[in-house]
Design a protein around this motif. Structure first.
Motif, mmCIF file in Angstrom:
data_model
loop_
_atom_site.group_PDB
_atom_site.id
_atom_site.type_symbol
_atom_site.label_atom_id
_atom_site.label_comp_id
_atom_site.label_asym_id
_atom_site.label_seq_id
_atom_site.Cartn_x
_atom_site.Cartn_y
_atom_site.Cartn_z
ATOM 1 N N GLY A 70 -12.757 -6.217 -1.535
ATOM 2 C CA GLY A 70 -12.678 -6.776 -0.053
ATOM 3 C C GLY A 70 -11.616 -8.094 0.505
ATOM 4 N N PRO A 71 -11.845 -8.506 1.583
ATOM 5 C CA PRO A 71 -10.560 -9.060 2.123
ATOM 6 C C PRO A 71 -9.888 -10.148 1.003
ATOM 7 N N THR A 72 -8.749 -9.410 1.357
ATOM 8 C CA THR A 72 -7.577 -10.602 0.024
ATOM 9 C C THR A 72 -6.800 -12.058 0.447
ATOM 10 N N GLY A 73 -6.319 -12.625 -0.240
ATOM 11 C CA GLY A 73 -4.889 -12.998 0.382
ATOM 12 C C GLY A 73 -3.587 -12.929 0.651
ATOM 13 N N ALA A 74 -3.895 -11.731 0.343
ATOM 14 C CA ALA A 74 -2.141 -11.272 0.042
ATOM 15 C C ALA A 74 -2.155 -10.395 1.486
ATOM 16 N N GLY A 128 6.252 -14.967 -2.012
ATOM 17 C CA GLY A 128 6.538 -15.083 -0.410
ATOM 18 C C GLY A 128 4.962 -15.190 0.445
ATOM 19 N N ILE A 129 4.375 -14.490 -0.050
ATOM 20 C CA ILE A 129 3.134 -14.383 0.766
ATOM 21 C C ILE A 129 2.151 -15.548 -0.099
ATOM 22 N N ALA A 130 2.131 -16.066 -0.649
ATOM 23 C CA ALA A 130 1.334 -17.240 -1.744
ATOM 24 C C ALA A 130 1.879 -18.888 -0.121
ATOM 25 N N ILE A 131 3.866 -18.529 -0.180
ATOM 26 C CA ILE A 131 4.339 -19.638 0.657
ATOM 27 C C ILE A 131 3.799 -19.285 2.188
ATOM 28 N N ILE A 251 0.096 -1.706 4.834
ATOM 29 C CA ILE A 251 -1.323 -1.691 4.869
ATOM 30 C C ILE A 251 -1.801 -1.324 3.693
ATOM 31 N N ALA A 252 -1.500 0.058 3.722
ATOM 32 C CA ALA A 252 -1.725 0.859 2.490
ATOM 33 C C ALA A 252 -0.629 0.419 1.655
ATOM 34 N N LEU A 253 0.544 0.329 1.402
ATOM 35 C CA LEU A 253 0.970 0.300 0.404
ATOM 36 C C LEU A 253 0.804 -1.077 0.037
ATOM 37 N N LEU A 254 0.401 -2.289 0.737
ATOM 38 C CA LEU A 254 0.107 -3.595 -0.131
ATOM 39 C C LEU A 254 -1.315 -3.117 -1.250
ATOM 40 N N GLY A 255 -2.090 -2.209 -0.060
ATOM 41 C CA GLY A 255 -3.037 -1.966 -0.164
ATOM 42 C C GLY A 255 -3.495 -0.878 -1.599
ATOM 43 N N SER A 256 -2.625 -0.524 -2.274
ATOM 44 C CA SER A 256 -2.694 -0.362 -3.289
ATOM 45 C C SER A 256 -1.553 -0.191 -4.432
ATOM 46 N N ILE A 257 -1.525 -1.253 -4.348
ATOM 47 C CA ILE A 257 -0.335 -2.577 -4.886
ATOM 48 C C ILE A 257 -1.253 -3.245 -5.865
ATOM 49 N N GLU A 258 -1.999 -3.454 -4.500
ATOM 50 C CA GLU A 258 -2.990 -4.396 -4.995
ATOM 51 C C GLU A 258 -4.171 -4.480 -5.620
ATOM 52 N N SER A 259 -4.844 -3.236 -5.552
ATOM 53 C CA SER A 259 -5.804 -2.558 -6.137
ATOM 54 C C SER A 259 -5.193 -2.077 -7.586
ATOM 55 N N LEU A 260 -4.474 -1.215 -7.604
ATOM 56 C CA LEU A 260 -4.404 -0.667 -8.829
ATOM 57 C C LEU A 260 -3.695 -1.915 -10.042
ATOM 58 N N LEU A 261 -3.189 -3.009 -8.743
ATOM 59 C CA LEU A 261 -2.524 -4.166 -10.201
ATOM 60 C C LEU A 261 -3.853 -4.754 -11.093
ATOM 61 N N SER A 262 -5.298 -4.836 -9.781
ATOM 62 C CA SER A 262 -6.584 -5.836 -9.710
ATOM 63 C C SER A 262 -6.954 -4.485 -11.236
#
Length: 591
Positions: A70-74, A128-131, A251-262
């Motif tokens: 789904g949508p995420t904060g990252a 940085g995204i959290a800030i 978006i693709a790079l960030l999404g791939s990192i986030e999904s695989l970390l999850s």
């Protein structure tokens, strides 16, 4: 594993567990979906549509049994920047293109490569995204009016300071009620979604105690429409696609990192193993279809995935059920969500920012005071004060440069001789002195990869190999050279050519498979001569002792090898010396 393998042995008891976990995660996802959409600069219903469509497709087609998408904060900073610069319609195009890129990454088996992104880079941009998320909610928390969105952190902070006179104490009270619920609910009601309790309580307080005093979703964005998501066509012309390629790649790079970390988090919690390439394909398909219904980019959500597992999820059905639950709520109760104050959403996003900040890992890396600390700080500061695109590019570039520098420093070329005090006759660099060094035979040990980053180091070290006017043979020990590229091969070949032109015979020992194949392909091995390549240094030394000038050994007092005593006294005069059983070359035969 087949696509249906995750459902093998499924039974009614497992479905009951999936139903419970799916319902709970669906309830958790509703306020988050709206909050992430609002923070990304789009209407809240688009966040709900993303939760429904992407959530179902990621669970159905992805590579993890427990992943909740789904949508995420990252995504918030990059999506907000796209909306501000290009508009909502172009955001949909960027999401669509990112979906295609994710599918291609999965098809080309690039899922395993994501793990090579340095940890300081991921922690730096995550912090940085959290800030960025946290600071972006200060205005809603304080109820400030007339706040304009800006692309850069400094401008947003300046805007908040300028708007402080419009502070709304009713909004602050509403936000504090929600924040208190977010903090206390996990302690006293751990199985109840804290964000849902926070929104309900704060909304009721605002509606009953000070109605019409705070800004709501409805007053800011209009009433959330009920019913099913409708088809939203996007214009895929080249003029629209070209400027969105770079944002889509981020978006693709960030999404791939986030999904695989999850997915990795899910693996550690359940002792299972996900399929990273299939996960990317599933994520890609979801992001291709979601924009066609107005949804924003989606990826694996770590917190919701963990919630899914903790509530007993058994299979991907829980994620599918979570999407269906959100769909039912949108169809039946969407208009009621319009009464939620924006001040109630702010603490939820602030808590998301706090939880994703990686503060412990951030401090741990900083304390090391290494090059990784520099990469972390640069990525973090650029994420906050510049853009995520620049931060990732510079962070990765800096990481690569520092890695190449470290690798180049690993390469050493040392002149060595056998240590006669050792029973195994191991060679060491410290044995070589002005008084103890064979004038005719030199042995060099090369340690480290021979690649373009180390070319200068090897070139500088190669001057050592040409020292000595009486030098006849050079033995280059390459057992510790794990890798050689074309630049390294070119430098190595040049050294060999110069030595051979000077009349020096070159022997190679212990060369590994990859460097040997490369030298063979380029013809360097032929130039050296296959009969000059040995498995062991002792074999090369045997050969070297057979071709030196024995007259130059007379009266030599260096005694570099055990044979030198007899050679210097003229006791060995035949072409090849008869070596003793305990000679240097025999003992070195396994070196």
């Amino acid at each position: 594993m087949k696509w249906t393998g995750r459902f093998q042995g499924y039974h009614a008891g497992a479905f009951r567990k999936d139903l419970i976990s799916g319902c709970i995660v669906g309830i958790v996802a509703i306020p988050l979906g709206m909050a992430f959409a609002i923070a990304s600069g789009v209407k809240p219903e688009y966040g709900l549509y993303t939760t429904i469509i992407a959530g179902i497709l990621i669970s159905l087609l992805g590579g993890s049994k427990f992943q909740i998408g789904g949508p995420t904060g990252a995504f918030i900073p990059i999506l907000l920047a796209i909306v501000m610069q290009y508009g909502y319609e172009n955001l949909l195009i960027a999401g669509f293109l990112a979906g295609i890129m994710l599918v291609l990454m999965g098809l080309f088996k690039l899922g395993t490569l994501i793990k090579f992104i340095p940890k300081p880079v991921t922690i730096g941009f995550t912090a940085g995204i959290a800030i960025t998320i946290f600071s972006g909610q200060i205005g809603n928390y304080l109820g400030l009016t007339g706040v304009q969105r800006h692309e850069y952190f400094y401008d947003n902070m300046r805007e908040i300071v300028l708007r402080l006179p419009t502070l709304n104490f009713y909004s602050v009270i509403t936000a504090c009620i929600c924040l208190a619920a977010l903090i206390l609910t996990p302690k006293y009601l751990p199985k109840v979604p804290a964000s849902l309790i926070g929104i309900i309580l704060s909304t009721l307080f605002a509606a009953l105690l000070f109605p019409d005093k705070v800004t709501t979703i409805g007053s800011a964005y209009g009433t959330i429409p009920g019913g099913l998501p409708t088809f939203h066509p996007i214009s895929l012309t080249w003029n629209n696609i070209a400027p969105m390629l770079q944002p889509a790649l981020i978006i693709a790079l960030l999404g791939s990192i986030e999904s695989l970390l999850s997915a990795v988090v899910a693996d550690s919690m359940t002792e299972t193993k996900h399929n990273s390439n299939r996960e990317l394909i599933g994520q890609g398909i979801a992001n291709i279809i979601t924009p066609l219904f107005g949804g924003i980019p989606a990826t694996g959500a770590i917190a919701r995935t963990a919630t899914n597992i903790r509530n007993g999820a058994v299979s991907p059905f829980s994620g599918i059920i979570h999407g269906i639950v959100v769909l039912l709520v949108v169809v039946l109760f969407a208009p009621y969500a319009s009464d939620i104050p924006l001040a109630s959403m702010a603490p939820i996003l602030m808590m998301v920012a706090w939880n994703m900040s990686e503060r412990k890992a951030f401090v741990k890396i900083l304390k090391t005071r290494t090059s990784d600390s520099i990469i972390l700080l640069v990525t973090f500061l650029l994420t906050v004060f510049s853009t995520l695109t620049i931060a990732v590019e510079v962070g990765l570039g800096l990481a690569i440069l520092l890695f190449l520098k470290r690798m180049s420093e690993m390469l050493t070329v040392n002149k060595v001789l056998p240590d006669h005090s050792s029973s195994k006759q191991k060679v060491h660099a410290h044995i070589v002195t002005k008084e103890h060094d064979c004038p005719q035979i030199s042995i060099f040990t090369v340690d480290g990869p021979l690649f373009f980053g180390a070319s200068q180091t090897f070139e500088n070290s190669s001057s050592l190999m040409r020292d000595g006017q009486h030098l006849q043979v050079i033995i280059i020990r390459m057992g510790n050279v794990p890798f050689m590229d074309l630049t390294g091969e070119a430098n190595f070949a040049n050294v060999v050519k110069r030595l051979q032109r000077a009349g020096i015979t070159v022997f190679i020992t212990g060369i590994r498979l990859q460097p040997r194949r490369l030298l063979s392909k380029t013809g360097c091995l032929t130039r050296i001569g296959e009969d000059h390549v040995f498995e062991h240094t002792g074999d090369a030394l045997d050969q070297a002792l057979g071709i030196i000038h024995y007259d130059k050994c007379l009266s030599c007092r260096h005694f570099a090898f055990r044979e030198c005593t007899k050679l210097s006294g003229g006791e060995i005069t035949q072409h090849k010396p008869a070596l003793q059983a305990n000679s240097s070359s025999t003992l070195l035969s396994k070196a």
